[in-house]
Motif scaffolding. Structure first.
Motif, PDB file in Angstrom:
ATOM      1  N   UNK A 230    -103.837  59.174   6.950  1.00 49.90           N
ATOM      2  CA  UNK A 230    -104.167  57.419   8.223  1.00 49.90           C
ATOM      3  C   UNK A 230    -105.313  57.192   8.065  1.00 49.90           C
ATOM      4  N   UNK A 231    -105.457  56.577   9.205  1.00 50.76           N
ATOM      5  CA  UNK A 231    -106.218  55.404   9.006  1.00 50.76           C
ATOM      6  C   UNK A 231    -106.803  55.954   9.972  1.00 50.76           C
ATOM      7  N   UNK A 232    -108.353  56.301  10.002  1.00 54.71           N
ATOM      8  CA  UNK A 232    -109.130  56.183  11.433  1.00 54.71           C
ATOM      9  C   UNK A 232    -110.558  56.223  11.241  1.00 54.71           C
ATOM     10  N   UNK A 233    -111.009  56.975  12.872  1.00 56.53           N
ATOM     11  CA  UNK A 233    -112.333  55.918  12.627  1.00 56.53           C
ATOM     12  C   UNK A 233    -113.407  57.172  13.224  1.00 56.53           C
ATOM     13  N   UNK A 234    -114.570  57.725  12.292  1.00 57.35           N
ATOM     14  CA  UNK A 234    -115.864  58.788  13.069  1.00 57.35           C
ATOM     15  C   UNK A 234    -116.641  57.696  13.637  1.00 57.35           C
ATOM     16  N   UNK A 235    -116.885  58.435  14.663  1.00 60.04           N
ATOM     17  CA  UNK A 235    -118.305  57.310  15.145  1.00 60.04           C
ATOM     18  C   UNK A 235    -119.326  58.468  16.125  1.00 60.04           C
ATOM     19  N   UNK A 296    -104.438  47.675  13.895  1.00 57.80           N
ATOM     20  CA  UNK A 296    -103.123  48.265  14.652  1.00 57.80           C
ATOM     21  C   UNK A 296    -102.942  49.506  14.306  1.00 57.80           C
ATOM     22  N   UNK A 297    -103.122  50.238  12.911  1.00 56.98           N
ATOM     23  CA  UNK A 297    -102.990  51.657  13.004  1.00 56.98           C
ATOM     24  C   UNK A 297    -104.128  52.806  12.720  1.00 56.98           C
ATOM     25  N   UNK A 298    -104.774  52.547  14.045  1.00 56.53           N
ATOM     26  CA  UNK A 298    -105.960  53.501  13.603  1.00 56.53           C
ATOM     27  C   UNK A 298    -105.150  55.128  14.614  1.00 56.53           C
ATOM     28  N   UNK A 299    -104.607  55.546  13.922  1.00 53.16           N
ATOM     29  CA  UNK A 299    -104.432  57.069  14.010  1.00 53.16           C
ATOM     30  C   UNK A 299    -104.937  58.202  14.237  1.00 53.16           C
ATOM     31  N   UNK A 300    -105.981  57.790  15.033  1.00 46.41           N
ATOM     32  CA  UNK A 300    -106.945  59.098  15.096  1.00 46.41           C
ATOM     33  C   UNK A 300    -108.544  58.326  14.626  1.00 46.41           C
ATOM     34  N   UNK A 301    -109.477  58.503  16.438  1.00 45.44           N
ATOM     35  CA  UNK A 301    -110.630  58.841  16.832  1.00 45.44           C
ATOM     36  C   UNK A 301    -111.161  59.587  16.694  1.00 45.44           C
ATOM     37  N   UNK A 318    -110.016  53.825  22.946  1.00 48.63           N
ATOM     38  CA  UNK A 318    -108.881  52.833  22.256  1.00 48.63           C
ATOM     39  C   UNK A 318    -108.657  51.984  21.317  1.00 48.63           C
ATOM     40  N   UNK A 319    -109.704  52.098  20.415  1.00 50.15           N
ATOM     41  CA  UNK A 319    -108.849  51.640  19.509  1.00 50.15           C
ATOM     42  C   UNK A 319    -108.491  52.782  18.452  1.00 50.15           C
ATOM     43  N   UNK A 320    -107.654  53.370  18.829  1.00 43.22           N
ATOM     44  CA  UNK A 320    -106.726  54.235  18.496  1.00 43.22           C
ATOM     45  C   UNK A 320    -105.851  53.602  18.454  1.00 43.22           C
ATOM     46  N   UNK A 322    -103.369  51.350  18.895  1.00 38.08           N
ATOM     47  CA  UNK A 322    -103.423  49.619  19.479  1.00 38.08           C
ATOM     48  C   UNK A 322    -101.467  49.283  19.501  1.00 38.08           C
ATOM     49  N   UNK A 323    -100.875  49.691  18.371  1.00 43.33           N
ATOM     50  CA  UNK A 323     -99.358  49.176  17.856  1.00 43.33           C
ATOM     51  C   UNK A 323     -98.736  50.256  19.083  1.00 43.33           C
ATOM     52  N   UNK A 324     -99.365  51.021  19.652  1.00 44.66           N
ATOM     53  CA  UNK A 324     -99.096  51.854  21.026  1.00 44.66           C
ATOM     54  C   UNK A 324     -98.175  52.941  20.580  1.00 44.66           C
ATOM     55  N   UNK A 325     -98.377  53.300  19.601  1.00 44.45           N
ATOM     56  CA  UNK A 325     -97.811  54.290  18.478  1.00 44.45           C
ATOM     57  C   UNK A 325     -98.694  56.151  18.488  1.00 44.45           C
ATOM     58  N   UNK A 326     -98.042  56.840  18.791  1.00 41.84           N
ATOM     59  CA  UNK A 326     -99.276  58.066  19.375  1.00 41.84           C
ATOM     60  C   UNK A 326    -100.433  58.382  17.953  1.00 41.84           C
ATOM     61  N   UNK A 327    -101.169  58.433  18.790  1.00 38.86           N
ATOM     62  CA  UNK A 327    -102.262  59.151  18.318  1.00 38.86           C
ATOM     63  C   UNK A 327    -103.067  59.446  19.288  1.00 38.86           C
TER      64      UNK A 327
END
Length: 821
Positions: A230-235, A296-301, A318-320, A322-327
């Motif tokens: 899955x696609x994700x962001x680590x801050x 749109x497909x960031x599944x986790x932050x 909020x960057x997770x 964005x397509x409305x899918x569970x994240x």
């Protein structure tokens, strides 16, 4: 003829209805009213000014803060067949002049502009001559000096608007704004009797998990391994932390990049585009990254450190989804995060009043972290929004751990602070409670207090967490000594402290644990994703600009093979169908033919079963997905992995056999009376509703002694595992696919080799143990024999896993057989 907004939405965007609040905002703009709209990230702000732009005569100017945001939005508009362009510092002189010429010729309906460009007299003089229908200000909170992301360049916007010969409609959009910021936006932009819309801040598809743990790195690695597809962001809070996390993940061969202010503009731009284009899956970044990106497909932050404020936190998560899918949004917290953020406030803010406000916001963020209530409710309340009841989608709501009475421990802390006579920092209080021989403790004669050493059973970190929790719940107060050189926050008693001491109130906290989930795609979906990537590369655009993940999932579950079926999927639309529709239809048709799927009944054609040994079952994908959602809810509620509720094969069998009551459900493999009592009612409700909605004629057949074969798969798990290994799949992948442990997979390989079979696949067994563990395991093997795995495990330290034992034994045997491992 007047253009209808809904017709534009359907033709260009592929949606048949507006999201919450969008239609009212659009109607206000079309009726030439100024607007301030506060909408959650992913709530569809851009549609609110883009649709009116296509309805109104003239050009709409969109003022936006980030180059990457402009490019993404303009590229998306162009893909939809809408004339749009942007002006910012990334353009060459030739490109800029060409765009000015096209503006002169009225070729654009939307023009995105960086606020810095509003100083250009050439641009201002040109725009004075044009029919500007609307000026839309995106990320409008940037205009307020009290906002969390103030940008001085936004102060140019009011002067630009006043310079125009005819004032256009002015609209302002933001995702997060306190009352103070909201009034700043209206006053500074001089909005004329604006219609103000607050559509709600809730993002229901985002689960919010806060993990208070000292082992952040271990949690992070486990999480990423569990979500590596899955696609994700680590801050992270600092550049140094970003670099450290990035290097650690890169060393482990994860698809990762980084983003922070220490990198050059070119590198930041390149890394961000790779992330947007799905060329890398994980971005490690400071909070400078991602504002307004339309991925749109960031599944986790994951927040590796606590942010400075609830505004920052909510905008970043909020960057997770964005397509409305569970994240999923995970905040990893240790008390040290607070000190890091206080340091950043001290060095980053000079104005004493702004510093005071920022400290207040930081404390509100700390309070959120230590709250035992619904996290979503607390966040929404902060923004003035209400949520009735619990959200059942945050770690506090999903955790059913018992409430623990901590009154006695709280009394010990409060008594200690009272006996110390004046306010001290948490470190000194902890030292006294734990009986430290620290020089300062002795000098103050705190070792003579009756409370000295009465909480030795707590570690320093756990005691700090407990004291912070008392602060968060109002049982203690923090005093910030701002403006005093070398100052630090101190802790003092309050009225609630006294009530605790007098036993007038109890101190009760819920001890929480966080669960993790898994997400598995189906094969047709993966083929559609691959096609989407090819189209994106050919057209030099991001994959989501072709179709979002949710659109591909709908295609793969409905087997859309006609124009009518494609157009009916939310997010396709006529324009995109004409561009890409047939390519996706061809892939779906190939898949149906390859697997012999009868589309009308949504099932695979059954092989002949002349000998009567098998009961062939074919998965109904749409029903299967609904059952998986139900299983995930139970798994989160019970704090366990989904497969421990019911296996994938059990869900597939239910979806293909359509049991309508408890008697039929009892005939399904892998469920039984106990699980029917727990989950049966909800399962049958979903199945019966699905049968009715889809008008399915079901013919129930008893299993009796027949062997169930699902989707034609008659192999045993060990056979499937070895086949997948020979295809180059990793042990971790197979473990997830078969819903069985890594230890079991290693056992399959061991048994296979012991039978004299040769293996041609590569094994990285050293991934499952370290050298210290290997020596301990080998000693145990010599003492108890290699075949007695359970006996070996029982006599080893608890931290050594079964998979480590299996890996060491398998490696030893393979070396004995001459394999190079």
């Amino acid at each position: 003829m007047k253009i209808k907004p809904l017709d534009i939405l359907s033709k260009y965007y592929g949606y048949t209805s507006f999201r919450k609040g969008q239609e009212s905002i659009i109607n206000s703009i079309i009726n030439k009213k100024d607007v301030l709209a506060i909408m959650p990230t992913g709530g569809g702000k851009s549609v609110c000014y883009q649709v009116p732009a296509l309805c109104l005569e003239g050009i709409t100017i969109v003022i936006s803060p980030l180059i990457s945001l402009m490019k993404d939005q303009v590229d998306t508009l162009k893909v939809m067949g809408i004339d749009a362009e942007f002006i910012n510092s990334s353009l060459s002189t030739t490109e800029y002049n060409q765009i000015l010429e096209n503006i002169e010729l009225d070729k654009y309906k939307l023009l995105y502009v960086a606020p810095e460009r509003l100083d250009s007299m050439e641009f201002i003089n040109l725009m004075k001559t044009k029919n500007i229908s609307q000026i839309a200000i995106d990320e409008a909170h940037c205009i307020s000096s009290w906002g969390h992301d103030f940008r001085p360049s936004y102060k140019r916007i009011p002067y630009f608007i006043k310079s125009l010969n005819i004032r256009p409609i002015v609209t302002a959009f933001t995702a997060t704004a306190s009352d103070e910021v909201k009034y700043d936006i209206m006053n500074i932009l001089d909005l004329q009797k604006p219609d103000v819309y607050i559509t709600g801040f809730d993002r229901e598809n985002l689960s919010i998990n806060i993990v208070k743990s000292s082992s952040k790195n271990r949690y992070l690695l486990d999480y990423i391994e569990n979500h590596k597809n899955e696609s994700g962001i680590i801050y992270a809070a600092t550049r140094k932390e970003v670099e450290s996390i990035y290097e650690g993940l890169l060393k482990r061969n994860y698809s990762v990049s980084k983003y922070h202010a220490g990198l050059t503009n070119e590198i930041r731009k390149e890394n961000q585009e790779k992330f947007i284009n799905d060329e890398i899956q994980i971005m490690v970044a400071t909070n400078a990254f991602g504002m307004g990106i339309d991925k749109f497909n960031v599944r986790w932050v994951i927040h590796y450190n606590m942010p400075q404020s609830i505004e920052n936190y909510y905008q970043e998560i909020g960057r997770a989804g964005r397509d409305g899918e569970a994240s999923e949004c995970v905040l990893l917290f240790t008390p040290g995060d607070v000190h890091t953020q206080k340091y950043l406030v001290e060095v980053g803010i000079d104005n004493p009043e702004r510093k005071r406000i920022q400290y207040k916001k930081l404390q509100q963020m700390v309070d959120l972290v230590y709250s035992n209530g619904c996290y979503r409710k607390s966040i929404l309340n902060y923004f003035g929004d209400d949520l009735e009841g619990k959200c059942d989608n945050c770690s506090n709501c999903l955790n059913e751990g018992e409430v623990v009475d901590k009154t006695l421990d709280a009394q010990k802390v409060i008594s200690c602070i009272a006996r110390m006579k004046r306010s001290f920092g948490a470190t000194m209080i902890i030292d006294v409670l734990r009986g430290s021989k620290n020089k300062k403790v002795i000098e103050q004669k705190f070792d003579s207090l009756t409370t000295y050493g009465i909480m030795k059973n707590y570690s320093a970190e756990d005691l700090k967490t407990f004291i912070n929790t008392l602060v968060a719940h109002g049982f203690l107060e923090v005093v910030e000594n701002i403006g005093v050189r070398g100052s630090f926050p101190t802790i003092k008693l309050n009225e609630q402290s006294m009530r605790v001491i007098k036993n007038e109130i109890k101190v009760e906290f819920k001890e929480s644990r966080v669960t993790k989930s898994r997400y598995v795609e189906n094969e047709l979906y993966e083929r559609l994703v691959e096609l989407r990537s090819e189209i994106a590369r050919e057209n030099y655009i991001a994959p989501y600009m072709v179709f979002g993940d949710s659109v591909l999932k709908s295609m793969s579950s409905t087997y859309a093979t006609t124009k009518e079926e494609m157009i009916s999927i939310s997010g396709v639309g006529e324009i995109k169908y004409e561009k890409y529709g047939n390519k996706f239809i061809n892939i779906i048709k190939e898949y149906l033919l390859e697997y012999g799927i009868d589309k009308e009944s949504n099932t695979k054609k059954l092989n002949n079963n002349e000998d009567g040994e098998f009961l062939f079952v074919n998965t109904d994908i749409k029903l299967y997905e609904k059952l998986k959602e139900l299983r995930l809810k139970y798994a989160q509620k019970e704090k366990t992995m989904p497969y421990r509720i019911l296996s994938n094969n059990t869900l597939k069998e239910i979806s293909g056999r359509y049991p309508k009551d408890n008697i039929e459900l009892n005939d399904i493999s892998g469920i039984g009376p106990v699980k029917i009592d727990k989950y049966g009612k909800d399962i049958l409700e979903i199945v019966n509703s699905y049968i009715k909605e889809n008008n399915i004629d079901t013919l129930w057949k008893e299993k009796n002694k027949l062997k169930v074969v699902i989707d034609g798969e008659s192999r045993k798990n060990n056979e499937i595992a070895l086949d997948l290994l020979n295809q180059g799949k990793s042990i971790e992948y197979i473990s997830e696919e078969l819903e069985t442990s890594i230890s079991t997979i290693l056992g399959y390989i061991y048994d296979y080799v012991k039978e004299g079979q040769l293996i041609n696949f590569k094994l990285n067994l050293k991934d499952f143990y370290n050298n210290e563990e290997k020596e301990i395991i080998l000693d145990a093997c010599r003492a108890f024999g290699e075949e007695k795995i359970s006996v070996i495990k029982k006599n080893l330290p608890d931290y050594i896993k079964y998979e480590s034992i299996r890996a060491v034994i398998l490696e030893k045997y393979l070396e004995k057989m001459g394999y190079n491992v």
